[in-house]
Design a protein around this motif. Structure first.
Motif, mmCIF file in Angstrom:
data_model
loop_
_atom_site.group_PDB
_atom_site.id
_atom_site.type_symbol
_atom_site.label_atom_id
_atom_site.label_comp_id
_atom_site.label_asym_id
_atom_site.label_seq_id
_atom_site.Cartn_x
_atom_site.Cartn_y
_atom_site.Cartn_z
ATOM 1 N N GLN A 107 4.300 5.876 -5.236
ATOM 2 C CA GLN A 107 4.535 5.886 -6.681
ATOM 3 C C GLN A 107 3.370 6.498 -7.445
ATOM 4 N N GLY A 108 2.161 6.510 -6.834
ATOM 5 C CA GLY A 108 0.986 7.008 -7.527
ATOM 6 C C GLY A 108 0.538 6.109 -8.657
ATOM 7 N N SER A 109 0.972 4.846 -8.604
ATOM 8 C CA SER A 109 0.681 3.929 -9.698
ATOM 9 C C SER A 109 0.900 2.494 -9.233
ATOM 10 N N PHE A 110 -0.035 1.599 -9.590
ATOM 11 C CA PHE A 110 0.135 0.191 -9.281
ATOM 12 C C PHE A 110 1.282 -0.398 -10.095
ATOM 13 N N THR A 111 1.407 0.047 -11.347
ATOM 14 C CA THR A 111 2.454 -0.476 -12.228
ATOM 15 C C THR A 111 3.837 -0.116 -11.708
ATOM 16 N N ARG A 112 4.039 1.163 -11.369
ATOM 17 C CA ARG A 112 5.353 1.587 -10.888
ATOM 18 C C ARG A 112 5.671 0.960 -9.533
ATOM 19 N N ALA A 113 4.651 0.789 -8.691
ATOM 20 C CA ALA A 113 4.871 0.130 -7.399
ATOM 21 C C ALA A 113 5.311 -1.314 -7.609
ATOM 22 N N ALA A 114 4.675 -2.001 -8.567
ATOM 23 C CA ALA A 114 5.055 -3.381 -8.864
ATOM 24 C C ALA A 114 6.514 -3.460 -9.318
ATOM 25 N N GLU A 115 6.920 -2.515 -10.158
ATOM 26 C CA GLU A 115 8.307 -2.499 -10.623
ATOM 27 C C GLU A 115 9.270 -2.248 -9.464
ATOM 28 N N ALA A 116 8.915 -1.308 -8.582
ATOM 29 C CA ALA A 116 9.789 -0.978 -7.449
ATOM 30 C C ALA A 116 9.905 -2.142 -6.474
ATOM 31 N N LEU A 117 8.834 -2.917 -6.332
ATOM 32 C CA LEU A 117 8.810 -4.027 -5.374
ATOM 33 C C LEU A 117 9.200 -5.362 -6.007
ATOM 34 N N PHE A 118 9.468 -5.357 -7.321
ATOM 35 C CA PHE A 118 9.787 -6.584 -8.057
ATOM 36 C C PHE A 118 8.648 -7.604 -7.903
ATOM 37 N N MET A 119 7.420 -7.125 -8.048
ATOM 38 C CA MET A 119 6.227 -7.952 -7.989
ATOM 39 C C MET A 119 5.459 -7.798 -9.293
ATOM 40 N N THR A 120 4.501 -8.697 -9.517
ATOM 41 C CA THR A 120 3.607 -8.517 -10.649
ATOM 42 C C THR A 120 2.517 -7.528 -10.255
ATOM 43 N N GLN A 121 1.929 -6.863 -11.248
ATOM 44 C CA GLN A 121 0.862 -5.910 -10.938
ATOM 45 C C GLN A 121 -0.349 -6.594 -10.301
ATOM 46 N N PRO A 122 -0.776 -7.783 -10.773
ATOM 47 C CA PRO A 122 -1.903 -8.445 -10.098
ATOM 48 C C PRO A 122 -1.619 -8.749 -8.629
ATOM 49 N N ALA A 123 -0.356 -9.082 -8.295
ATOM 50 C CA ALA A 123 -0.008 -9.352 -6.900
ATOM 51 C C ALA A 123 -0.118 -8.082 -6.059
ATOM 52 N N VAL A 124 0.296 -6.961 -6.621
ATOM 53 C CA VAL A 124 0.170 -5.679 -5.911
ATOM 54 C C VAL A 124 -1.300 -5.342 -5.698
ATOM 55 N N THR A 125 -2.109 -5.493 -6.749
ATOM 56 C CA THR A 125 -3.545 -5.214 -6.647
ATOM 57 C C THR A 125 -4.190 -6.095 -5.582
ATOM 58 N N PHE A 126 -3.799 -7.365 -5.515
ATOM 59 C CA PHE A 126 -4.368 -8.304 -4.545
ATOM 60 C C PHE A 126 -4.032 -7.862 -3.113
ATOM 61 N N GLN A 127 -2.798 -7.445 -2.874
ATOM 62 C CA GLN A 127 -2.392 -7.027 -1.537
ATOM 63 C C GLN A 127 -3.170 -5.785 -1.084
ATOM 64 N N VAL A 128 -3.345 -4.839 -1.990
ATOM 65 C CA VAL A 128 -4.097 -3.627 -1.656
ATOM 66 C C VAL A 128 -5.562 -3.970 -1.411
ATOM 67 N N LYS A 129 -6.117 -4.846 -2.238
ATOM 68 C CA LYS A 129 -7.519 -5.256 -2.070
ATOM 69 C C LYS A 129 -7.725 -5.920 -0.707
ATOM 70 N N GLN A 130 -6.759 -6.738 -0.274
ATOM 71 C CA GLN A 130 -6.853 -7.371 1.037
ATOM 72 C C GLN A 130 -6.871 -6.328 2.153
ATOM 73 N N LEU A 131 -6.042 -5.308 2.014
ATOM 74 C CA LEU A 131 -5.992 -4.266 3.039
ATOM 75 C C LEU A 131 -7.297 -3.470 3.060
ATOM 76 N N GLU A 132 -7.837 -3.189 1.886
ATOM 77 C CA GLU A 132 -9.118 -2.481 1.815
ATOM 78 C C GLU A 132 -10.232 -3.323 2.443
ATOM 79 N N PHE A 174 0.833 -1.205 0.000
ATOM 80 C CA PHE A 174 0.000 0.000 0.000
ATOM 81 C C PHE A 174 0.870 1.258 0.000
ATOM 82 N N HIS A 175 1.892 1.267 0.852
ATOM 83 C CA HIS A 175 2.792 2.421 0.970
ATOM 84 C C HIS A 175 3.495 2.690 -0.361
ATOM 85 N N ALA A 176 3.935 1.620 -1.035
ATOM 86 C CA ALA A 176 4.627 1.782 -2.317
ATOM 87 C C ALA A 176 3.700 2.351 -3.383
#
Length: 304
Positions: A15-40, A9-11
């Motif tokens: 970054q203001g972007s799921f795509t850029r956060a995924a790149e910064a965290l070395f994750m896939t974008q769907p994995a980033v979306t899933f983590q944020v959805k869980q927190l929501e 979530f912090h990333a």
């Protein structure tokens, strides 16, 4: 140690972007979306507004972000404090450096530091001095190495040394044989300038202003973000430039460029900057002290 959902979530918020956060965290974008959805789902509310290719925080997201900054900061502090009990420095060092320092000082600094502390992982970002300064103030970096004397009250600055700036021209240029060159001798010649925000550009502008020559009156042939491009164009006779001695040592040695001192002399400072109110680990302090000592040693070797 910190909740992975909170880190993701912090990333995204940073970054203001799921795509850029995924790149910064070395994750896939769907994995980033899933983590944020869980927190929501955990908070039963939306944390981001999505639209026009960018995301922004909702009111709830702003609140979570404020706590995330504190929680993640404390988590990092805890890990650093515990690791320091082993008496061996380790961990990630978020480091930002200006382009000239990155190209001509950083390799030696990283090599020397890694030999002493092999378990430390430097994570390096390179940009102009203004960008590095902003990222340190924005808590994205632990330490910055820049070529401007900052006046920001939130930053602690330590002078690591200085590097003299030289006029650079190709061999055979009418000014190549001069012992020193004044601003008035350069005013009408084509200048290969650095990009706005570059520390050396600001110093060069000040050099001409001190001689009564306004920057907008200079004959600027190009504004360039790459020092390698500047040196290439100077060597091929498209104009003169002003660069630090460290950046042109190899070209001077092989004879593709000539460096001429300026009159009055012009220097670029080499500064270490750290945020005053951010937790200061032993790793950060040790690296800052090492940089100051090592730049002094390297300067002596390069200017015997």
């Amino acid at each position: 140690m910190a909740d992975r959902r909170l880190q993701v979530f912090h990333a995204v918020a940073r970054q203001g972007s799921f795509t850029r956060a995924a790149e910064a965290l070395f994750m896939t974008q769907p994995a980033v979306t899933f983590q944020v959805k869980q927190l929501e789902e955990e908070f039963n509310t939306r944390l981001f507004d999505r639209g026009h290719g960018r995301v922004s925080l909702t009111a709830a997201g702003e609140l979570v972000m404020a706590y995330a900054e504190r929680i993640l900061g404390l988590s990092d502090e805890m890990e650093m404090r515990v690791s320091e009990l082993t008496d061996e420095l380790s961990g990630v060092l978020q480091l930002g450096v200006s382009t000239t320092i990155g190209a001509y000082w950083l390799p030696w600094l990283i090599e020397g530091f890694k030999r002493r502390y092999p378990r430390v992982v430097p994570r390096v970002s390179v940009g102009n001095s203004q960008l590095v300064e902003n990222r340190v103030m924005d808590r994205q970096l632990d330490v910055g190495l820049i070529e401007i004397v900052t006046d920001q009250p939130t930053l602690e600055r330590r002078g690591a040394g200085r590097d003299d700036l030289l006029l650079i021209v190709p061999p055979g240029h009418p000014l190549a044989g001069e012992k020193s060159v004044k601003a008035a001798q350069l005013a009408g010649l084509p200048l290969l300038h650095r990009e706005p925000g570059n520390a050396i550009r600001e110093l060069v502008d000040q050099f001409f202003v001190a001689a009564g020559i306004a920057p907008d009156g200079l004959n600027v042939a190009a504004e360039l973000g790459s020092l390698d491009t500047v040196k290439h164009l100077v060597a091929h006779g498209l104009g003169f430039a002003i660069a630090s001695r460290a950046a042109i040592l190899n070209e001077i040695r092989v004879g593709t460029l000539v460096g001429v001192p300026l009159d009055p002399p012009l220097y670029t400072p080499l500064e270490v900057i750290i945020l005053k109110d951010k937790f200061r680990s032993r790793l950060v302090n040790t690296f800052a002290d090492f940089v100051i000592e090592e730049i002094a040693r390297l300067s002596a070797d390069r200017n015997p």
